[in-house]
Design a protein around this motif. Structure first.
Motif, mmCIF file in Angstrom:
data_model
loop_
_atom_site.group_PDB
_atom_site.id
_atom_site.type_symbol
_atom_site.label_atom_id
_atom_site.label_comp_id
_atom_site.label_asym_id
_atom_site.label_seq_id
_atom_site.Cartn_x
_atom_site.Cartn_y
_atom_site.Cartn_z
ATOM 1 N N GLY A 1 15.733 -2.869 -5.983
ATOM 2 C CA GLY A 1 15.509 -3.033 -4.561
ATOM 3 C C GLY A 1 14.079 -2.869 -4.090
ATOM 4 O O GLY A 1 13.781 -3.150 -2.930
ATOM 5 N N TYR A 2 13.198 -2.417 -4.978
ATOM 6 C CA TYR A 2 11.826 -2.155 -4.571
ATOM 7 C C TYR A 2 10.804 -2.980 -5.337
ATOM 8 O O TYR A 2 9.613 -2.876 -5.074
ATOM 9 C CB TYR A 2 11.490 -0.673 -4.763
ATOM 10 C CG TYR A 2 12.267 0.229 -3.850
ATOM 11 C CD1 TYR A 2 11.786 0.540 -2.583
ATOM 12 C CD2 TYR A 2 13.485 0.763 -4.247
ATOM 13 C CE1 TYR A 2 12.493 1.375 -1.732
ATOM 14 C CE2 TYR A 2 14.204 1.599 -3.403
ATOM 15 C CZ TYR A 2 13.703 1.898 -2.153
ATOM 16 O OH TYR A 2 14.413 2.718 -1.315
ATOM 17 N N GLY A 3 11.240 -3.781 -6.269
ATOM 18 C CA GLY A 3 10.296 -4.506 -7.102
ATOM 19 C C GLY A 3 9.581 -3.553 -8.036
ATOM 20 O O GLY A 3 10.043 -2.442 -8.289
ATOM 21 N N ASP A 4 8.447 -4.008 -8.556
ATOM 22 C CA ASP A 4 7.657 -3.166 -9.447
ATOM 23 C C ASP A 4 6.198 -3.228 -9.026
ATOM 24 O O ASP A 4 5.880 -3.745 -7.956
ATOM 25 C CB ASP A 4 7.846 -3.586 -10.911
ATOM 26 C CG ASP A 4 7.439 -5.037 -11.167
ATOM 27 O OD1 ASP A 4 6.734 -5.638 -10.341
ATOM 28 O OD2 ASP A 4 7.816 -5.564 -12.218
ATOM 29 N N VAL A 5 5.318 -2.700 -9.855
ATOM 30 C CA VAL A 5 3.894 -2.675 -9.516
ATOM 31 C C VAL A 5 3.371 -4.084 -9.272
ATOM 32 O O VAL A 5 2.658 -4.329 -8.294
ATOM 33 C CB VAL A 5 3.069 -1.988 -10.629
ATOM 34 C CG1 VAL A 5 1.593 -1.978 -10.264
ATOM 35 C CG2 VAL A 5 3.557 -0.587 -10.898
ATOM 36 N N THR A 6 3.731 -5.009 -10.128
ATOM 37 C CA THR A 6 3.251 -6.386 -9.976
ATOM 38 C C THR A 6 3.725 -6.978 -8.656
ATOM 39 O O THR A 6 2.962 -7.669 -7.973
ATOM 40 C CB THR A 6 3.717 -7.256 -11.163
ATOM 41 O OG1 THR A 6 3.247 -6.653 -12.375
ATOM 42 C CG2 THR A 6 3.180 -8.662 -11.058
ATOM 43 N N ASP A 7 4.963 -6.712 -8.269
ATOM 44 C CA ASP A 7 5.469 -7.187 -6.980
ATOM 45 C C ASP A 7 4.646 -6.612 -5.830
ATOM 46 O O ASP A 7 4.323 -7.318 -4.866
ATOM 47 C CB ASP A 7 6.932 -6.785 -6.775
ATOM 48 C CG ASP A 7 7.860 -7.432 -7.776
ATOM 49 O OD1 ASP A 7 7.657 -8.616 -8.099
ATOM 50 O OD2 ASP A 7 8.789 -6.747 -8.229
ATOM 51 N N ALA A 8 4.310 -5.331 -5.915
ATOM 52 C CA ALA A 8 3.515 -4.694 -4.856
ATOM 53 C C ALA A 8 2.125 -5.323 -4.783
ATOM 54 O O ALA A 8 1.628 -5.617 -3.693
ATOM 55 C CB ALA A 8 3.422 -3.197 -5.093
ATOM 56 N N LEU B 1 0.830 -1.209 0.000
ATOM 57 C CA LEU B 1 0.000 0.000 0.000
ATOM 58 C C LEU B 1 0.862 1.255 0.000
ATOM 59 O O LEU B 1 0.533 2.241 -0.666
ATOM 60 C CB LEU B 1 -0.935 0.007 1.210
ATOM 61 C CG LEU B 1 -2.083 -0.984 1.173
ATOM 62 C CD1 LEU B 1 -2.762 -1.059 2.532
ATOM 63 C CD2 LEU B 1 -3.076 -0.634 0.071
ATOM 64 N N HIS B 2 1.966 1.222 0.738
ATOM 65 C CA HIS B 2 2.868 2.370 0.807
ATOM 66 C C HIS B 2 3.395 2.712 -0.589
ATOM 67 O O HIS B 2 3.337 3.863 -1.029
ATOM 68 C CB HIS B 2 4.009 2.040 1.763
ATOM 69 C CG HIS B 2 4.796 3.219 2.211
ATOM 70 N ND1 HIS B 2 5.712 3.122 3.224
ATOM 71 C CD2 HIS B 2 4.837 4.514 1.806
ATOM 72 C CE1 HIS B 2 6.270 4.313 3.427
ATOM 73 N NE2 HIS B 2 5.760 5.163 2.572
ATOM 74 N N MET B 3 3.890 1.707 -1.294
ATOM 75 C CA MET B 3 4.434 1.939 -2.631
ATOM 76 C C MET B 3 3.342 2.334 -3.624
ATOM 77 O O MET B 3 3.545 3.197 -4.473
ATOM 78 C CB MET B 3 5.186 0.710 -3.113
ATOM 79 C CG MET B 3 6.458 0.463 -2.337
ATOM 80 S SD MET B 3 7.312 -1.022 -2.923
ATOM 81 C CE MET B 3 8.619 -1.144 -1.709
ATOM 82 N N LEU B 4 2.186 1.706 -3.512
ATOM 83 C CA LEU B 4 1.080 1.996 -4.425
ATOM 84 C C LEU B 4 0.454 3.364 -4.161
ATOM 85 O O LEU B 4 -0.255 3.896 -5.011
ATOM 86 C CB LEU B 4 0.009 0.910 -4.329
ATOM 87 C CG LEU B 4 0.422 -0.457 -4.862
ATOM 88 C CD1 LEU B 4 -0.558 -1.536 -4.401
ATOM 89 C CD2 LEU B 4 0.543 -0.441 -6.383
ATOM 90 N N SER B 5 0.733 3.940 -3.012
ATOM 91 C CA SER B 5 0.097 5.203 -2.634
ATOM 92 C C SER B 5 0.957 6.436 -2.892
ATOM 93 O O SER B 5 0.524 7.547 -2.602
ATOM 94 C CB SER B 5 -0.262 5.163 -1.147
ATOM 95 O OG SER B 5 0.890 5.276 -0.339
ATOM 96 N N ASP B 6 2.142 6.263 -3.429
ATOM 97 C CA ASP B 6 3.102 7.363 -3.525
ATOM 98 C C ASP B 6 3.540 7.564 -4.977
ATOM 99 O O ASP B 6 4.409 6.856 -5.481
ATOM 100 C CB ASP B 6 4.301 7.038 -2.632
ATOM 101 C CG ASP B 6 5.320 8.155 -2.540
ATOM 102 O OD1 ASP B 6 5.358 9.044 -3.426
ATOM 103 O OD2 ASP B 6 6.116 8.136 -1.580
ATOM 104 N N THR B 7 2.953 8.538 -5.651
ATOM 105 C CA THR B 7 3.272 8.761 -7.068
ATOM 106 C C THR B 7 4.711 9.229 -7.268
ATOM 107 O O THR B 7 5.318 8.900 -8.292
ATOM 108 C CB THR B 7 2.299 9.764 -7.718
ATOM 109 O OG1 THR B 7 2.290 10.970 -6.958
ATOM 110 C CG2 THR B 7 0.891 9.186 -7.791
ATOM 111 N N ASP B 8 5.258 9.998 -6.316
ATOM 112 C CA ASP B 8 6.655 10.413 -6.448
ATOM 113 C C ASP B 8 7.569 9.194 -6.409
ATOM 114 O O ASP B 8 8.513 9.075 -7.193
ATOM 115 C CB ASP B 8 7.051 11.391 -5.346
ATOM 116 C CG ASP B 8 6.383 12.751 -5.502
ATOM 117 O OD1 ASP B 8 5.974 13.095 -6.632
ATOM 118 O OD2 ASP B 8 6.264 13.465 -4.488
#
Length: 166
Positions: free
Chosen positions: A59-66, A40-47
């Protein structure tokens, strides 16, 4: 899960020890909560999405990982987060916010495909609405856990270390 030292037990109304600031033992399935919160944190932050996912930072994966972290253990793609009130989520409001975010993100994922480039998600006309829903859920969960919702998302390695070490 074994609680270390009864004086830290949240069952007595005290806050438990923490994992990077997040209470550990007050939610029985806190590792699952950690994964949902990370997603949710990654999906909620457009920056973050533009500066990390779109830029291809490791190090953060991508949208599919999230999305996978959001639904992998919980099966939130098959049933409501309400099922997990008291185990992953503290109350029905947290669950409702998570359900809204999951439905909006999954709808886009099904339209663009799980292997679509990050730009396909970010350019999707419904993406701002999905980000807003993820932000609402992220803020509620982060604040409930005593964390700053505006802190930078943690790397996947840090998430692994934190969930493994407790």
């Amino acid at each position: 899960m074994t609680v270390q030292g009864s004086e830290n037990s949240s069952r007595r109304g005290r806050r438990s020890s923490t994992m990077g600031g997040m209470p550990l033992n007050d939610m029985p399935w806190w590792r699952w909560r950690s994964n949902v919160r990370s997603a949710l944190h990654m999906l909620s932050d457009t920056d973050f999405q533009r500066g990390v996912w779109l830029a291809g930072v490791d190090g953060y994966g991508d949208v599919t990982d999230a999305v996978y972290r959001l639904v992998e253990d919980t099966w939130l793609d098959n049933w409501s987060a309400e099922k997990y009130v008291g185990t992953i989520f503290r109350d029905s409001q947290e669950a409702a916010l998570v359900d809204t975010a999951v439905l909006r993100v999954l709808r886009i994922m099904h339209q663009v495909g799980p292997d679509a480039p990050v730009s396909a998600y970010l350019d999707h006309p419904a993406w701002p609405e999905a980000v807003r829903a993820a932000r609402d859920a992220h803020v509620r969960l982060a604040v409930s856990d005593g964390e700053d919702p505006d802190a930078q998302p943690r790397t996947l390695e840090v998430l692994r270390i934190l969930t493994r070490s407790a």
